[in-house]
Write a protein that holds these residues in place. Structure first.
Motif, PDB file in Angstrom:
ATOM      1  N   GLY A  17       0.780  -1.225   0.000  1.00 11.34           N
ATOM      2  CA  GLY A  17       0.000   0.000   0.000  1.00 11.34           C
ATOM      3  C   GLY A  17       0.813   1.278   0.000  1.00 11.34           C
ATOM      4  N   VAL A  18       2.103   1.168  -0.313  1.00  6.58           N
ATOM      5  CA  VAL A  18       2.997   2.329  -0.212  1.00  6.58           C
ATOM      6  C   VAL A  18       3.765   2.514  -1.515  1.00  6.58           C
ATOM      7  CG1 VAL A  18       5.020   3.239   1.026  1.00  6.58           C
ATOM      8  CG2 VAL A  18       3.238   2.055   2.289  1.00  6.58           C
ATOM      9  N   GLU A  19       3.869   3.748  -1.956  1.00  9.57           N
ATOM     10  CA  GLU A  19       4.758   4.128  -3.065  1.00  9.57           C
ATOM     11  C   GLU A  19       6.087   4.559  -2.455  1.00  9.57           C
ATOM     12  OE1 GLU A  19       4.281   4.188  -6.398  1.00  9.57           O
ATOM     13  OE2 GLU A  19       2.206   3.520  -6.300  1.00  9.57           O
ATOM     14  N   THR A  20       7.192   4.269  -3.146  1.00  9.12           N
ATOM     15  CA  THR A  20       8.501   4.652  -2.626  1.00  9.12           C
ATOM     16  C   THR A  20       9.401   5.181  -3.734  1.00  9.12           C
ATOM     17  OG1 THR A  20       9.456   2.448  -2.965  1.00  9.12           O
ATOM     18  CG2 THR A  20       8.448   2.876  -0.810  1.00  9.12           C
ATOM     19  N   GLU A  21      10.375   5.960  -3.324  1.00  9.75           N
ATOM     20  CA  GLU A  21      11.475   6.372  -4.192  1.00  9.75           C
ATOM     21  C   GLU A  21      12.757   6.183  -3.397  1.00  9.75           C
ATOM     22  OE1 GLU A  21      11.311  10.151  -6.213  1.00  9.75           O
ATOM     23  OE2 GLU A  21       9.165   9.915  -6.630  1.00  9.75           O
ATOM     24  N   LEU A  22      13.750   5.607  -4.030  1.00 12.05           N
ATOM     25  CA  LEU A  22      15.037   5.368  -3.382  1.00 12.05           C
ATOM     26  C   LEU A  22      15.712   6.692  -3.049  1.00 12.05           C
ATOM     27  CD1 LEU A  22      17.403   3.399  -2.634  1.00 12.05           C
ATOM     28  CD2 LEU A  22      18.228   3.762  -4.964  1.00 12.05           C
ATOM     29  N   LEU A  23      16.221   6.793  -1.824  1.00 13.87           N
ATOM     30  CA  LEU A  23      17.015   7.956  -1.429  1.00 13.87           C
ATOM     31  C   LEU A  23      18.504   7.619  -1.480  1.00 13.87           C
ATOM     32  CD1 LEU A  23      14.904   9.339   1.553  1.00 13.87           C
ATOM     33  CD2 LEU A  23      15.062  10.245  -0.787  1.00 13.87           C
ATOM     34  N   PHE A  24      18.911   6.578  -0.734  1.00 12.61           N
ATOM     35  CA  PHE A  24      20.302   6.126  -0.803  1.00 12.61           C
ATOM     36  C   PHE A  24      20.403   4.703  -0.274  1.00 12.61           C
ATOM     37  CE2 PHE A  24      19.798   8.484   3.123  1.00 12.61           C
ATOM     38  CZ  PHE A  24      20.385   7.681   4.089  1.00 12.61           C
ATOM     39  N   LYS A  25      21.395   4.008  -0.791  1.00  9.02           N
ATOM     40  CA  LYS A  25      21.609   2.609  -0.430  1.00  9.02           C
ATOM     41  C   LYS A  25      22.300   2.508   0.924  1.00  9.02           C
ATOM     42  CE  LYS A  25      21.546   1.124  -5.142  1.00  9.02           C
ATOM     43  NZ  LYS A  25      22.183   0.438  -6.229  1.00  9.02           N
ATOM     44  N   ASP A  26      22.251   1.321   1.500  1.00  7.37           N
ATOM     45  CA  ASP A  26      22.819   1.078   2.816  1.00  7.37           C
ATOM     46  C   ASP A  26      24.231   0.518   2.663  1.00  7.37           C
ATOM     47  OD1 ASP A  26      22.627   1.080   5.642  1.00  7.37           O
ATOM     48  OD2 ASP A  26      22.245  -1.076   5.628  1.00  7.37           O
ATOM     49  N   LEU A  27      25.207   1.396   2.728  1.00  8.66           N
ATOM     50  CA  LEU A  27      26.618   1.028   2.624  1.00  8.66           C
ATOM     51  C   LEU A  27      27.196   1.060   4.029  1.00  8.66           C
ATOM     52  CD1 LEU A  27      28.853   0.406   0.535  1.00  8.66           C
ATOM     53  CD2 LEU A  27      29.381   2.845   0.558  1.00  8.66           C
ATOM     54  N   ILE A  28      27.640  -0.101   4.525  1.00  5.30           N
ATOM     55  CA  ILE A  28      28.103  -0.197   5.912  1.00  5.30           C
ATOM     56  C   ILE A  28      29.562  -0.617   5.984  1.00  5.30           C
ATOM     57  CG2 ILE A  28      25.796  -0.635   6.846  1.00  5.30           C
ATOM     58  CD1 ILE A  28      26.526  -3.627   7.007  1.00  5.30           C
ATOM     59  N   GLN A  29      30.198  -0.216   7.084  1.00  2.00           N
ATOM     60  CA  GLN A  29      31.614  -0.536   7.316  1.00  2.00           C
ATOM     61  C   GLN A  29      31.927  -0.248   8.785  1.00  2.00           C
ATOM     62  OE1 GLN A  29      34.152   1.375   4.483  1.00  2.00           O
ATOM     63  NE2 GLN A  29      36.023   0.922   5.593  1.00  2.00           N
ATOM     64  N   PRO A  30      32.825  -1.018   9.401  1.00  2.00           N
ATOM     65  CA  PRO A  30      33.214  -0.703  10.772  1.00  2.00           C
ATOM     66  C   PRO A  30      33.868   0.676  10.859  1.00  2.00           C
ATOM     67  CG  PRO A  30      33.853  -2.939  10.244  1.00  2.00           C
ATOM     68  CD  PRO A  30      33.406  -2.294   8.953  1.00  2.00           C
ATOM     69  N   VAL A  31      33.562   1.361  11.961  1.00  2.00           N
ATOM     70  CA  VAL A  31      34.135   2.676  12.234  1.00  2.00           C
ATOM     71  C   VAL A  31      34.528   2.748  13.706  1.00  2.00           C
ATOM     72  CG1 VAL A  31      32.852   3.906  10.424  1.00  2.00           C
ATOM     73  CG2 VAL A  31      31.856   3.699  12.705  1.00  2.00           C
ATOM     74  N   CYS A  32      35.522   3.576  13.975  1.00  2.00           N
ATOM     75  CA  CYS A  32      35.909   3.813  15.366  1.00  2.00           C
ATOM     76  C   CYS A  32      36.508   5.211  15.493  1.00  2.00           C
ATOM     77  CB  CYS A  32      36.870   2.758  15.873  1.00  2.00           C
ATOM     78  SG  CYS A  32      38.553   2.906  15.245  1.00  2.00           S
ATOM     79  N   SER A  33      36.785   5.566  16.699  1.00  2.00           N
ATOM     80  CA  SER A  33      37.371   6.865  17.003  1.00  2.00           C
ATOM     81  C   SER A  33      38.884   6.830  16.820  1.00  2.00           C
ATOM     82  CB  SER A  33      37.054   7.225  18.455  1.00  2.00           C
ATOM     83  OG  SER A  33      37.821   8.314  18.875  1.00  2.00           O
ATOM     84  N   PRO A  34      39.482   7.945  16.396  1.00  2.00           N
ATOM     85  CA  PRO A  34      40.945   8.020  16.380  1.00  2.00           C
ATOM     86  C   PRO A  34      41.526   7.799  17.779  1.00  2.00           C
ATOM     87  CG  PRO A  34      40.002   9.908  15.221  1.00  2.00           C
ATOM     88  CD  PRO A  34      38.859   9.166  15.856  1.00  2.00           C
ATOM     89  N   LYS A  35      40.748   8.128  18.835  1.00  2.00           N
ATOM     90  CA  LYS A  35      41.190   7.884  20.214  1.00  2.00           C
ATOM     91  C   LYS A  35      41.486   6.401  20.423  1.00  2.00           C
ATOM     92  CE  LYS A  35      37.937  11.232  22.109  1.00  2.00           C
ATOM     93  NZ  LYS A  35      36.781  11.385  23.000  1.00  2.00           N
ATOM     94  N   LEU A  36      40.608   5.550  19.923  1.00  2.00           N
ATOM     95  CA  LEU A  36      40.787   4.105  20.080  1.00  2.00           C
ATOM     96  C   LEU A  36      42.004   3.627  19.303  1.00  2.00           C
ATOM     97  CD1 LEU A  36      39.628   1.481  21.289  1.00  2.00           C
ATOM     98  CD2 LEU A  36      38.282   1.237  19.208  1.00  2.00           C
ATOM     99  N   LEU A  37      42.215   4.202  18.127  1.00  2.00           N
ATOM    100  CA  LEU A  37      43.355   3.784  17.301  1.00  2.00           C
ATOM    101  C   LEU A  37      44.692   4.189  17.914  1.00  2.00           C
ATOM    102  CD1 LEU A  37      42.010   4.493  13.706  1.00  2.00           C
ATOM    103  CD2 LEU A  37      42.247   2.283  14.871  1.00  2.00           C
ATOM    104  N   LYS A  38      44.698   5.155  18.816  1.00  2.00           N
ATOM    105  CA  LYS A  38      45.941   5.544  19.501  1.00  2.00           C
ATOM    106  C   LYS A  38      46.381   4.491  20.501  1.00  2.00           C
ATOM    107  CE  LYS A  38      45.498  10.524  19.050  1.00  2.00           C
ATOM    108  NZ  LYS A  38      45.310  11.801  19.737  1.00  2.00           N
ATOM    109  N   THR A  39      45.431   3.702  21.009  1.00  2.00           N
ATOM    110  CA  THR A  39      45.753   2.704  22.031  1.00  2.00           C
ATOM    111  C   THR A  39      45.621   1.266  21.554  1.00  2.00           C
ATOM    112  OG1 THR A  39      43.473   2.692  22.856  1.00  2.00           O
ATOM    113  CG2 THR A  39      45.019   4.264  23.876  1.00  2.00           C
TER     114      THR A  39
END
Length: 190
Positions: free
Chosen positions: A44-66
């Motif tokens: 019952g819904v019409e849709t238009e694509l906005l953007f695809k779901d592109l995922i990847q691990p991320v972290c803080s530069p703080k974590l990468l220092k240790t």
């Protein structure tokens, strides 16, 4: 004045914004449009694509220092951060890189993606991030994508409206503006 803001570009359009996680019920909820995440084929819904779901691990530069995080096996040394709403992100990404063995019951779960990403910014652990939605944090250096292995899932973000109710001129203008903003961000390499 900044035309990148809808209330500047279209001052005659009144916006009421809600951040509900549940799928919209156009019969019950008084809304003209919804941005929904999923397969894009709701009854019952019409849709238009906005953007695809592109995922990847991320972290803080703080974590990468240790903590060194240049090899996938090094994920065993950190907390994996999970969003309750996006609970398949880690399994999907680990399957895509052929390392489902790295998924454990350990880690920290948060009720929302926003809290999950904030914990990653604070250096608590590693989250799987939606790259488009985190483009400002990545460009600003508060989050760093890891392992150079983005994965595009079948799900995406869509703008949706009920099939039985054609879009008004104002709603169509807003959809046009929204898609133009996303296209501009994608073109800029976000």
């Amino acid at each position: 004045m900044n035309p990148n803001r809808p209330y500047v570009a279209y001052p005659q359009i009144k916006l009421n914004i809600s951040n509900m996680v549940a799928p919209i019920d156009f019969e019950k909820d008084k809304v003209d449009l919804a941005v929904q995440f999923g397969g894009g084929n709701w009854p019952g819904v019409e849709t238009e694509l906005l953007f695809k779901d592109l995922i990847q691990p991320v972290c803080s530069p703080k974590l990468l220092k240790t903590t060194r995080l240049s090899e996938l096996d090094e994920l065993r040394k950190v907390q994996l951060l999970h969003s309750h709403y996006r609970r398949t992100d880690w399994p999907d990404w680990l399957m895509a890189v052929k390392r489902p063995d790295l998924l454990t019951d350990a880690g920290i779960s948060f009720p929302s993606s926003v809290l999950t990403y904030q914990a990653a910014v604070e250096g608590v652990g590693v989250a799987v991030g939606q790259l488009f939605l985190l483009r400002n944090e990545i460009q600003g250096g508060t989050l760093v994508p890891l392992f150079n292995a983005p994965f595009e899932r079948r799900m995406a973000h869509y703008v949706a409206w009920p099939k039985h109710r054609p879009l008004s001129r104002k709603a169509r203008s807003f959809v046009h503006w929204l898609k133009a903003q996303i296209a501009e961000s994608l073109a800029a390499g976000a």
